[in-house]
Design a protein around this motif. Structure first.
Motif, PDB file in Angstrom:
ATOM      1  N   ARG A  22       1.091  -0.662  -0.129  1.00  0.00           N
ATOM      2  CA  ARG A  22      -0.022   0.112   0.325  1.00  0.00           C
ATOM      3  C   ARG A  22       0.576   1.078  -0.623  1.00  0.00           C
ATOM      4  O   ARG A  22       0.672   2.505  -0.536  1.00  0.00           O
ATOM      5  CB  ARG A  22      -1.169   0.171   0.925  1.00  0.00           C
ATOM      6  N   VAL A  23       2.143   0.844   0.875  1.00  0.00           N
ATOM      7  CA  VAL A  23       2.708   2.166   0.930  1.00  0.00           C
ATOM      8  C   VAL A  23       3.521   2.360  -0.813  1.00  0.00           C
ATOM      9  O   VAL A  23       3.815   3.439  -1.098  1.00  0.00           O
ATOM     10  CB  VAL A  23       4.207   2.147   2.113  1.00  0.00           C
ATOM     11  N   ARG A  24       3.287   1.588  -1.366  1.00  0.00           N
ATOM     12  CA  ARG A  24       3.794   1.420  -3.000  1.00  0.00           C
ATOM     13  C   ARG A  24       3.461   1.752  -3.571  1.00  0.00           C
ATOM     14  O   ARG A  24       3.609   2.803  -4.565  1.00  0.00           O
ATOM     15  CB  ARG A  24       4.813   0.672  -3.608  1.00  0.00           C
ATOM     16  N   ASP A  25       2.340   1.535  -3.379  1.00  0.00           N
ATOM     17  CA  ASP A  25       1.073   1.620  -4.030  1.00  0.00           C
ATOM     18  C   ASP A  25       0.927   3.561  -4.428  1.00  0.00           C
ATOM     19  O   ASP A  25       0.219   4.395  -4.575  1.00  0.00           O
ATOM     20  CB  ASP A  25      -0.302   0.821  -3.793  1.00  0.00           C
ATOM     21  N   MET A  26       0.398   3.952  -2.763  1.00  0.00           N
ATOM     22  CA  MET A  26      -0.015   5.162  -2.170  1.00  0.00           C
ATOM     23  C   MET A  26       1.145   6.102  -2.535  1.00  0.00           C
ATOM     24  O   MET A  26       1.431   7.293  -3.896  1.00  0.00           O
ATOM     25  CB  MET A  26      -0.253   5.135  -0.905  1.00  0.00           C
ATOM     26  N   ILE A  27       2.289   5.999  -2.670  1.00  0.00           N
ATOM     27  CA  ILE A  27       3.269   7.060  -2.918  1.00  0.00           C
ATOM     28  C   ILE A  27       5.032   6.661  -3.645  1.00  0.00           C
ATOM     29  O   ILE A  27       5.950   7.481  -3.570  1.00  0.00           O
ATOM     30  CB  ILE A  27       4.050   8.343  -0.879  1.00  0.00           C
ATOM     31  N   GLY A  28       4.271   5.221  -4.777  1.00  0.00           N
ATOM     32  CA  GLY A  28       5.703   4.854  -5.035  1.00  0.00           C
ATOM     33  C   GLY A  28       7.180   4.569  -3.929  1.00  0.00           C
ATOM     34  O   GLY A  28       7.821   4.577  -5.145  1.00  0.00           O
ATOM     35  N   THR A  29       6.823   4.149  -2.424  1.00  0.00           N
ATOM     36  CA  THR A  29       8.719   3.982  -1.735  1.00  0.00           C
ATOM     37  C   THR A  29       7.761   2.392  -0.969  1.00  0.00           C
ATOM     38  O   THR A  29       7.300   2.606  -1.309  1.00  0.00           O
ATOM     39  CB  THR A  29       8.606   5.658  -1.672  1.00  0.00           C
ATOM     40  N   THR A  30       9.180   2.453  -0.523  1.00  0.00           N
ATOM     41  CA  THR A  30       8.788   1.408   0.518  1.00  0.00           C
ATOM     42  C   THR A  30       8.770   2.256   2.168  1.00  0.00           C
ATOM     43  O   THR A  30       8.531   3.260   2.025  1.00  0.00           O
ATOM     44  CB  THR A  30      10.150   0.727   0.452  1.00  0.00           C
ATOM     45  N   PRO A  31       8.025   1.048   3.078  1.00  0.00           N
ATOM     46  CA  PRO A  31       7.917   1.656   4.333  1.00  0.00           C
ATOM     47  C   PRO A  31       9.060   2.369   5.438  1.00  0.00           C
ATOM     48  O   PRO A  31       9.530   3.237   5.973  1.00  0.00           O
ATOM     49  CB  PRO A  31       7.595   0.140   4.681  1.00  0.00           C
ATOM     50  N   GLU A  32      11.151   1.624   4.495  1.00  0.00           N
ATOM     51  CA  GLU A  32      11.894   1.105   5.136  1.00  0.00           C
ATOM     52  C   GLU A  32      12.243   3.690   4.715  1.00  0.00           C
ATOM     53  O   GLU A  32      12.579   4.787   5.018  1.00  0.00           O
ATOM     54  CB  GLU A  32      12.646   0.644   4.606  1.00  0.00           C
ATOM     55  N   LYS A  33      11.808   3.430   3.419  1.00  0.00           N
ATOM     56  CA  LYS A  33      12.425   5.399   2.769  1.00  0.00           C
ATOM     57  C   LYS A  33      11.281   5.794   3.578  1.00  0.00           C
ATOM     58  O   LYS A  33      11.725   7.560   3.684  1.00  0.00           O
ATOM     59  CB  LYS A  33      11.864   5.407   1.672  1.00  0.00           C
ATOM     60  N   TRP A  34      10.038   5.517   3.571  1.00  0.00           N
ATOM     61  CA  TRP A  34       9.009   6.638   4.551  1.00  0.00           C
ATOM     62  C   TRP A  34      10.050   6.525   5.951  1.00  0.00           C
ATOM     63  O   TRP A  34       9.474   8.014   6.280  1.00  0.00           O
ATOM     64  CB  TRP A  34       7.904   5.440   4.539  1.00  0.00           C
ATOM     65  N   GLU A  74      15.528  12.054   7.274  1.00  0.00           N
ATOM     66  CA  GLU A  74      17.180  11.529   6.560  1.00  0.00           C
ATOM     67  C   GLU A  74      16.925  11.761   5.195  1.00  0.00           C
ATOM     68  O   GLU A  74      18.283  11.452   4.796  1.00  0.00           O
ATOM     69  CB  GLU A  74      17.048   9.555   7.373  1.00  0.00           C
ATOM     70  N   THR A  75      16.306  11.884   4.505  1.00  0.00           N
ATOM     71  CA  THR A  75      16.102  11.540   3.023  1.00  0.00           C
ATOM     72  C   THR A  75      15.152  12.264   2.697  1.00  0.00           C
ATOM     73  O   THR A  75      14.270  11.736   3.194  1.00  0.00           O
ATOM     74  CB  THR A  75      16.489  10.011   2.817  1.00  0.00           C
ATOM     75  N   GLY A  76      14.751  12.545   0.805  1.00  0.00           N
ATOM     76  CA  GLY A  76      13.275  13.233   0.162  1.00  0.00           C
ATOM     77  C   GLY A  76      13.489  11.861  -0.055  1.00  0.00           C
ATOM     78  O   GLY A  76      13.535  10.841   0.060  1.00  0.00           O
ATOM     79  N   ILE A  77      11.919  12.195  -0.318  1.00  0.00           N
ATOM     80  CA  ILE A  77      11.034  11.215  -1.398  1.00  0.00           C
ATOM     81  C   ILE A  77      10.528  11.980  -2.273  1.00  0.00           C
ATOM     82  O   ILE A  77       9.230  12.737  -2.484  1.00  0.00           O
ATOM     83  CB  ILE A  77       9.438  11.011  -0.192  1.00  0.00           C
ATOM     84  N   PRO A  78      11.064  11.077  -3.450  1.00  0.00           N
ATOM     85  CA  PRO A  78      10.467  11.787  -5.059  1.00  0.00           C
ATOM     86  C   PRO A  78       8.767  11.482  -5.024  1.00  0.00           C
ATOM     87  O   PRO A  78       8.132  10.942  -4.785  1.00  0.00           O
ATOM     88  CB  PRO A  78      11.102  11.233  -6.125  1.00  0.00           C
ATOM     89  N   GLN A  79       8.034  12.506  -5.573  1.00  0.00           N
ATOM     90  CA  GLN A  79       6.899  12.119  -6.230  1.00  0.00           C
ATOM     91  C   GLN A  79       6.224  11.092  -7.006  1.00  0.00           C
ATOM     92  O   GLN A  79       7.176  10.605  -7.740  1.00  0.00           O
ATOM     93  CB  GLN A  79       6.445  13.693  -6.988  1.00  0.00           C
ATOM     94  N   GLY A  80       5.238  10.837  -6.831  1.00  0.00           N
ATOM     95  CA  GLY A  80       5.069   9.124  -6.826  1.00  0.00           C
ATOM     96  C   GLY A  80       3.736   8.572  -6.768  1.00  0.00           C
ATOM     97  O   GLY A  80       3.270   9.112  -5.583  1.00  0.00           O
ATOM     98  N   GLY A  81       3.338   7.134  -7.172  1.00  0.00           N
ATOM     99  CA  GLY A  81       2.355   6.792  -6.936  1.00  0.00           C
ATOM    100  C   GLY A  81       1.093   7.207  -6.840  1.00  0.00           C
ATOM    101  O   GLY A  81       1.192   8.304  -7.585  1.00  0.00           O
ATOM    102  N   ARG A  82       0.092   7.069  -6.790  1.00  0.00           N
ATOM    103  CA  ARG A  82      -1.248   6.926  -6.456  1.00  0.00           C
ATOM    104  C   ARG A  82      -1.272   8.948  -6.293  1.00  0.00           C
ATOM    105  O   ARG A  82      -2.229   9.168  -7.242  1.00  0.00           O
ATOM    106  CB  ARG A  82      -2.156   6.113  -6.574  1.00  0.00           C
ATOM    107  N   LEU A  83      -0.949   9.146  -5.227  1.00  0.00           N
ATOM    108  CA  LEU A  83      -1.227  10.415  -4.743  1.00  0.00           C
ATOM    109  C   LEU A  83      -0.535  11.282  -5.701  1.00  0.00           C
ATOM    110  O   LEU A  83      -0.870  12.995  -6.100  1.00  0.00           O
ATOM    111  CB  LEU A  83      -0.750  10.338  -3.502  1.00  0.00           C
ATOM    112  N   GLY A  84       1.062  10.627  -6.360  1.00  0.00           N
ATOM    113  CA  GLY A  84       2.054  11.886  -7.639  1.00  0.00           C
ATOM    114  C   GLY A  84       0.743  11.508  -8.441  1.00  0.00           C
ATOM    115  O   GLY A  84       0.304  12.876  -9.493  1.00  0.00           O
TER     116      GLY A  84
END
Length: 336
Positions: free
Chosen positions: A72-84, A91-101
């Motif tokens: 669901r994290v990958r689906d919603m924002i295109g990343t992983t729980p670890e990166k979240w 500690e890191t940015g999250i590029p725009q992605g996933g369903r919400l992106g």
């Protein structure tokens, strides 16, 4: 761990909260109606940041490591729980992605409308209900609800007059010269998944021909905002891609053909006219549709007052406190 999978209502709520955050961010930086792509949302990732902050507040489950959270994290924002989790710790940015992106990108493509409200409520949160009526009688219906998104259509100045302060009549002829203070689109946001995420407009058609919600929202807005005219309603589906569909009043179709207001439809144009109107019809079919849906709402109210409330079996029967006493609940059980 997250229950088997997140309930669709939870996912839907996150979509709504995220859209609300986008519009709130937009309105906070605009003193007058402005398309979203010309406001603060696209600058310095303000819109994407608003979405992530909303998820951080509303979705604590995204930090978990189970398979459902990962999916669901990958689906919603295109990343992983670890990166979240790293993002939560700055500690890191999250590029725009996933369903919400993709939803954000789709919102930014609506160049010819300006968002003016998100989660506009009537009859809730201390706001008075809208009193809706038909022209031929003095009976009123007390209506309550919450509108996901309201847009003002930009341009078309020949149809506008800021001095208009009277409620727009429900019944209008197709080429009425009546002007309005603002021209408005009412949108309802829906999440689609699985087989229903097929790019087709079933939900939009259902909102026109079966449901009452959009028509009542449209009339409630006009009653609460005298002088405004609703010229479009539609369903925004948020799935693999976000599609803004809008049923347009035919009086404005040709003027809006090249405008970026969403995918325009004309389902009402050949199906509705005023009661007892002879052919060829001269009434505005979009307005006639609003009237027909309001008439149906009054009939539903009359039926309920008379004690005739037909059951509507569904999986919700499993949670109904009187299911054991209801002969129709068995059908609901079979839908699980």
């Amino acid at each position: 761990s997250v229950e088997e999978d997140l309930a669709s209502s939870i996912r839907g709520d996150l979509i709504h909260f995220s859209e609300e955050a986008l519009i709130r961010t937009h309105l906070s930086g605009c003193e007058q109606p402005t398309p979203m792509h010309l406001g603060p949302v696209p600058h310095e990732n303000s819109g994407w940041g608003a979405i992530l902050e909303t998820l951080a507040e509303r979705a604590p489950w995204m930090k978990r490591d189970d398979a459902i959270a990962f999916h669901r994290v990958r689906d919603m924002i295109g990343t992983t729980p670890e990166k979240w989790r790293l993002w939560l710790d700055d500690e890191t940015g999250i590029p725009q992605g996933g369903r919400l992106g993709r939803m954000l990108d789709s919102d930014l493509e609506l160049h010819d409308v300006a968002p003016i409200h998100s989660e506009w409520c009537v009859g809730l949160d201390g706001v008075d209900p809208a009193l809706l009526s038909l022209p031929e009688n003095k009976r009123y219906m007390s209506f309550r609800g919450r509108v996901d998104r309201v847009d003002e259509v930009l341009g078309l100045e020949q149809f506008k007059d800021e001095n208009c302060t009277e409620v727009i009549p429900l019944d209008l002829k197709l080429n009425s010269t009546l002007k309005a203070n603002r021209l408005v689109i009412i949108r309802d946001v829906k999440t689609v998944d699985g087989a229903k995420d097929n790019g087709k407009d079933e939900k939009h058609k259902q909102s026109i021909f079966t449901d009452l919600q959009l028509a009542l929202y449209a009339r409630a807005w006009e009653v609460f905002n005298p002088g405004d005219r609703v010229i479009g309603v539609g369903i925004t589906t948020v799935g693999k891609e976000t599609i803004h569909r809008v049923e347009i009043d035919p009086q404005f179709s040709s003027y809006l053909a090249e405008h970026n207001i969403g995918e325009q439809t004309n389902h009402t144009h050949l199906h509705y006219r005023l009661p007892a109107e002879s052919l060829p019809a001269h009434s505005n079919p979009f307005r006639a549709w609003m009237r027909e849906r309001l008439t149906t709402a009054f009939r539903v109210e009359d039926s309920a007052r008379s004690g005739n409330i037909p059951p509507n079996p569904s999986i919700a029967c499993n949670h109904c406190p009187v299911a054991n006493a209801c002969p129709s609940s068995k059908a609901g059980d079979n839908l699980v």
